[in-house]
Design an enzyme around this catalytic site. Sequence first.
Site, short mmCIF file in Angstrom:
data_model
loop_
_atom_site.label_atom_id
_atom_site.label_comp_id
_atom_site.label_asym_id
_atom_site.label_seq_id
_atom_site.Cartn_x
_atom_site.Cartn_y
_atom_site.Cartn_z
N ARG A 193 -0.91 -2.02 -19.03
CA ARG A 193 -2.22 -1.38 -19.11
C ARG A 193 -2.30 -0.31 -18.02
NH1 ARG A 193 -6.57 -2.51 -22.00
NH2 ARG A 193 -5.28 -3.95 -23.17
N TYR A 229 0.85 -1.20 0.00
CA TYR A 229 0.00 0.00 0.00
C TYR A 229 0.87 1.23 0.00
CZ TYR A 229 -4.95 -0.82 0.01
OH TYR A 229 -6.23 -1.08 -0.40
N GLU A 282 -0.49 4.74 -0.61
CA GLU A 282 -1.29 5.95 -0.87
C GLU A 282 -0.44 7.19 -0.61
OE1 GLU A 282 -4.01 3.86 1.29
OE2 GLU A 282 -5.77 4.57 0.18
N LYS A 292 -0.83 1.17 -25.59
CA LYS A 292 -1.19 1.12 -27.02
C LYS A 292 0.11 1.20 -27.84
CE LYS A 292 -5.90 2.83 -26.40
NZ LYS A 292 -6.10 3.61 -25.16
N THR A 344 -2.63 6.64 -22.35
CA THR A 344 -2.52 5.28 -21.83
C THR A 344 -1.11 4.79 -22.16
OG1 THR A 344 -3.53 4.52 -23.88
CG2 THR A 344 -4.96 4.63 -21.94
N ASP A 381 -5.33 14.23 -25.35
CA ASP A 381 -5.32 12.81 -24.96
C ASP A 381 -4.63 12.06 -26.10
OD1 ASP A 381 -5.82 10.15 -24.57
OD2 ASP A 381 -7.93 10.41 -24.00
N1 DSN Z 1 -10.71 1.18 -25.92
C1 DSN Z 1 -9.69 2.05 -26.45
C2 DSN Z 1 -9.53 1.86 -27.92
O1 DSN Z 1 -9.66 0.74 -28.35
O2 DSN Z 1 -9.28 2.81 -28.63
C3 DSN Z 1 -9.93 3.46 -26.10
O3 DSN Z 1 -10.17 3.53 -24.75
#
Ligand code: DSN
Length: 415
Positions: free
Chosen positions: A232, A51, A53, A226, A223, A197
């Site tokens: 993730r 933990y 925090e 990707k 994120t 974003d």
């Molecule tokens: N689910 C993602 C995508 O496939 O683009 C976006 O959050």
Amino acid sequence: MKHLSKQDKQIYQAVKNELRRQQNGLVMIPSENFTSLAVLEAMASVLNNKYAEGYPGKRYYSGNQHVDEVETLAINRAKKLFRTEYANVQPHSGTSANLAVYFALLKPGDKILSLNLTHGGHLSHGSKASLVSQFYKIAHYNVDPITNLLDYDLLRQTALNEKPRLIISGFSSYPRKINFKFINDVAKEVSAYHLADISHIAGLIIAGEHPNAISQADVITTTTHKTLRGPRGAVIMAKKELAPQIDKAVFPGIQGGPLEHIIAAKAVCFAQAITYKFIRDQKQTIKNAQALAQTFINNGLTLITGGTDTHLILIDLRPLKISGKEAADILASCNIYANFNVIPFDEQPANNPSGLRIGTPALTTQGMKESEMKIIGQAICDLLKNPNNTDFKIKAKGLVAELVSKFPIYNKLKY
Ligand code: DSN
């Protein structure tokens, strides 16, 4: 996985089956990728047990000296990679990161201006289905109905009319480069914050293959799984004057204990993303997407915006008279994975829309190049144009088997 295989055969088997599915198919969902074994190891580490925090040096639990080192490394690597003054590496997902930004910068009832979901936007950018739309007023800008390209003049006009407090750029199914500078200038003109974003294109930006949002936005979210090819999760970056309010919005605002095993994996990913190999792969990802797009065009398919500058392609399936769901299912039955997606001005619902979104990050990680894209593209066209033809299905399955044996992934994982 010797412990899991003995102690929980059902979960072990499902994980093993998933590994085989990933190894034996072509992963062409543009938001998916294959992370490295080092990232997987960091995620599966004992950091999970702690933990923590708070933030490095300011935790609400004792025993965080090693966790602090991990999180500080992750922050510093993110700052170096994206050349930014501040980074918060705790958001669990892209949606959490965006929510934290809204809570940091806006008051309930303030207005957000973002791209319409059906034109390539994202749920967390204020779609009706998201709770975001219950806390904030939402206005949208659109793509041009003829070209399907972003209508920048309309965006500016909408911003002048709507007077938003926040303008969001960065999209989920827009295949073209984004003019972050223009959007930033509009935001300044109407005294709004600009959130970029860059979840889909973070890797492309690092490689210098897409206009950089870093100096053209007040806040950046991305994120990490990707094009960035990490675990993730997500990260928020901003000018340092916004740091206190963003930190407070992430914790204690919307999250509790940070996932330090994932933060360690983000640190590993950031170190990998600065390497020559990563940059080379990002460039190849775009070349591959363009080779794939050209094969689709040569076969008479209709592509939204007529092609791509990025890692993704959006196919308008209406001329082929099949739906997005049917198309995704036909491909999946041949072990090719793409996702059904709405297209601009789609009259069909999101669960069976008129588009198919397809991309090249994962295949590029496996080492495939333009020549493979041409062959795969041809097989996809044959399947989409002849959905009931068994010969094309058999041929496509054979092609997939051949490619995955030539470009194996995770062959060192002994499940
Ligand atoms: N689910 C993602 C995508 O496939 O683009 C976006 O959050």
